[in-house]
Design a protein around this motif. Structure first.
Motif, PDB file in Angstrom:
ATOM      1  N   PRO A  19     -47.826  13.427 -28.678  1.00  0.00           N
ATOM      2  CA  PRO A  19     -46.856  13.057 -29.714  1.00  0.00           C
ATOM      3  C   PRO A  19     -46.035  14.279 -30.124  1.00  0.00           C
ATOM      4  CG  PRO A  19     -49.115  12.395 -30.299  1.00  0.00           C
ATOM      5  CD  PRO A  19     -49.201  13.385 -29.183  1.00  0.00           C
ATOM      6  N   LEU A  20     -44.719  14.161 -29.986  1.00  0.00           N
ATOM      7  CA  LEU A  20     -43.845  15.296 -30.265  1.00  0.00           C
ATOM      8  C   LEU A  20     -42.584  14.796 -30.955  1.00  0.00           C
ATOM      9  CD1 LEU A  20     -43.872  18.360 -29.781  1.00  0.00           C
ATOM     10  CD2 LEU A  20     -42.586  17.964 -27.676  1.00  0.00           C
ATOM     11  N   PRO A  21     -42.453  15.042 -32.257  1.00  0.00           N
ATOM     12  CA  PRO A  21     -41.283  14.537 -32.979  1.00  0.00           C
ATOM     13  C   PRO A  21     -40.001  15.206 -32.515  1.00  0.00           C
ATOM     14  CG  PRO A  21     -42.578  16.015 -34.381  1.00  0.00           C
ATOM     15  CD  PRO A  21     -43.378  15.786 -33.136  1.00  0.00           C
ATOM     16  N   GLY A  22     -38.938  14.412 -32.431  1.00  0.00           N
ATOM     17  CA  GLY A  22     -37.632  14.946 -32.068  1.00  0.00           C
ATOM     18  C   GLY A  22     -37.464  15.249 -30.597  1.00  0.00           C
ATOM     19  N   SER A  23     -38.407  14.809 -29.761  1.00  0.00           N
ATOM     20  CA  SER A  23     -38.317  15.066 -28.321  1.00  0.00           C
ATOM     21  C   SER A  23     -38.529  13.778 -27.548  1.00  0.00           C
ATOM     22  CB  SER A  23     -39.370  16.093 -27.878  1.00  0.00           C
ATOM     23  OG  SER A  23     -39.108  17.359 -28.431  1.00  0.00           O
ATOM     24  N   ILE A  24     -37.720  13.606 -26.508  1.00  0.00           N
ATOM     25  CA  ILE A  24     -37.904  12.471 -25.601  1.00  0.00           C
ATOM     26  C   ILE A  24     -37.856  12.976 -24.164  1.00  0.00           C
ATOM     27  CG2 ILE A  24     -36.977  10.741 -27.181  1.00  0.00           C
ATOM     28  CD1 ILE A  24     -34.326  10.853 -25.578  1.00  0.00           C
ATOM     29  N   LEU A  25     -38.425  12.165 -23.292  1.00  0.00           N
ATOM     30  CA  LEU A  25     -38.393  12.421 -21.854  1.00  0.00           C
ATOM     31  C   LEU A  25     -37.784  11.196 -21.198  1.00  0.00           C
ATOM     32  CD1 LEU A  25     -39.359  14.254 -19.443  1.00  0.00           C
ATOM     33  CD2 LEU A  25     -41.493  12.931 -19.492  1.00  0.00           C
ATOM     34  N   LEU A  26     -36.970  11.405 -20.180  1.00  0.00           N
ATOM     35  CA  LEU A  26     -36.334  10.305 -19.466  1.00  0.00           C
ATOM     36  C   LEU A  26     -36.572  10.457 -17.962  1.00  0.00           C
ATOM     37  CD1 LEU A  26     -33.064  10.258 -21.561  1.00  0.00           C
ATOM     38  CD2 LEU A  26     -34.713   8.385 -21.437  1.00  0.00           C
ATOM     39  N   SER A  27     -36.448   9.372 -17.244  1.00  0.00           N
ATOM     40  CA  SER A  27     -36.739   9.367 -15.803  1.00  0.00           C
ATOM     41  C   SER A  27     -35.975  10.461 -15.078  1.00  0.00           C
ATOM     42  CB  SER A  27     -36.370   8.008 -15.202  1.00  0.00           C
ATOM     43  OG  SER A  27     -37.086   6.992 -15.835  1.00  0.00           O
ATOM     44  N   ARG A  28     -36.714  11.225 -14.297  1.00  0.00           N
ATOM     45  CA  ARG A  28     -36.198  12.317 -13.487  1.00  0.00           C
ATOM     46  C   ARG A  28     -35.686  13.506 -14.304  1.00  0.00           C
ATOM     47  NH1 ARG A  28     -35.865   7.686 -11.127  1.00  0.00           N
ATOM     48  NH2 ARG A  28     -34.081   7.029 -12.365  1.00  0.00           N
ATOM     49  N   GLY A  29     -35.774  13.400 -15.628  1.00  0.00           N
ATOM     50  CA  GLY A  29     -35.453  14.543 -16.473  1.00  0.00           C
ATOM     51  C   GLY A  29     -36.605  15.533 -16.488  1.00  0.00           C
ATOM     52  N   GLN A  30     -36.312  16.763 -16.790  1.00  0.00           N
ATOM     53  CA  GLN A  30     -37.345  17.798 -16.822  1.00  0.00           C
ATOM     54  C   GLN A  30     -37.423  18.409 -18.217  1.00  0.00           C
ATOM     55  OE1 GLN A  30     -36.521  20.482 -13.487  1.00  0.00           O
ATOM     56  NE2 GLN A  30     -37.983  19.311 -12.280  1.00  0.00           N
ATOM     57  N   LEU A  31     -38.633  18.438 -18.764  1.00  0.00           N
ATOM     58  CA  LEU A  31     -38.852  18.930 -20.121  1.00  0.00           C
ATOM     59  C   LEU A  31     -39.871  20.061 -20.097  1.00  0.00           C
ATOM     60  CD1 LEU A  31     -38.244  18.444 -23.166  1.00  0.00           C
ATOM     61  CD2 LEU A  31     -40.310  17.018 -23.195  1.00  0.00           C
TER      62      LEU A  31
END
Length: 218
Positions: A19-31
């Protein structure tokens, strides 16, 4: 495709979540993530010993160790891992597919685990046509004043040439929107819908900035 998944059924049905507020991950994106809390170091250890899959999700309000979770998150695979001299993990999560949380498990691990339903987002597993495009000029026109007001910048040559998915998803992940706005971008049904939502957010903030900078009323 780094993760090698073709159908939603191939993905694990129970996943650990970060759980990380203010952060999202999307397909093929790199975080990139800097992991230092003991419970999440444990989570990364367990993921590295298994399928390397972790779900990134936003907590939605509430305090304490286990705040309520958003109904939608995105699973990613650890595609880069380094350990620092002070015991932190520097990892990169590469997005695989979004999921609905259908339930949270009662577990003995220090980190949380959920049942994940990937089926509604199976299209995430298929990369879009790299030749597909959108109203790029309108989007960039909305992006420029947003970045200028915040003192941010991008490589404009890259922005003008990047495939739609890479451009929209990377900016949706990176720009400092509030948590509800981030969640709306995550939950956008299609890439085109996300592009429209992102453009609208940029224009709304630009209009608000114009109002803030306008002359004071007498």
């Amino acid at each position: 495709m780094a993760q090698g998944y073709i159908k939603a059924i191939e993905l694990p049905q129970v996943i650990p979540v970060f759980p990380l507020p203010g952060s999202i991950l999307l397909s093929r994106g790199q975080l990139p993530l800097n992991v230092f809390e003991p419970r999440y170091l444990n989570m990364v250890d367990d993921a590295m010993a298994g399928d390397r899959v972790i779900g990134l999700i936003q907590p939605m309000g509430g305090l304490g160790v286990q705040p309520p979770l958003a109904r939608v998150g995105c699973a990613g695979r650890i595609t880069s891992f380094n350990e620092t001299s002070d015991g932190r993990y520097l990892i990169t999560l590469t997005g695989i597919c979004r999921f609905n949380v259908t339930g949270e498990l009662q577990v003995k691990t220090p980190y949380r685990q959920v049942r994940a339903d990937f089926a509604p987002f199976e299209a995430d597993l298929r990369a879009p046509d790299p030749a597909a495009d959108f109203d790029r000029n309108g989007f960039l026109d909305a992006l420029r004043p947003y970045l200028e007001h915040r003192g941010l910048n991008v490589d404009w040559d890259t922005a003008e040439a990047a495939p739609q998915e890479a451009l929209i998803n990377s900016l949706a992940m990176a720009l400092p929107f509030e948590a509800p706005e981030k969640q709306a971008l995550l939950e956008a049904e299609t890439l085109d819908a996300r592009a429209e939502a992102l453009t609208a957010l940029l224009r709304i903030e630009a209009a608000a900035n114009d109002d803030d900078d306008g002359p004071a009323m007498q």
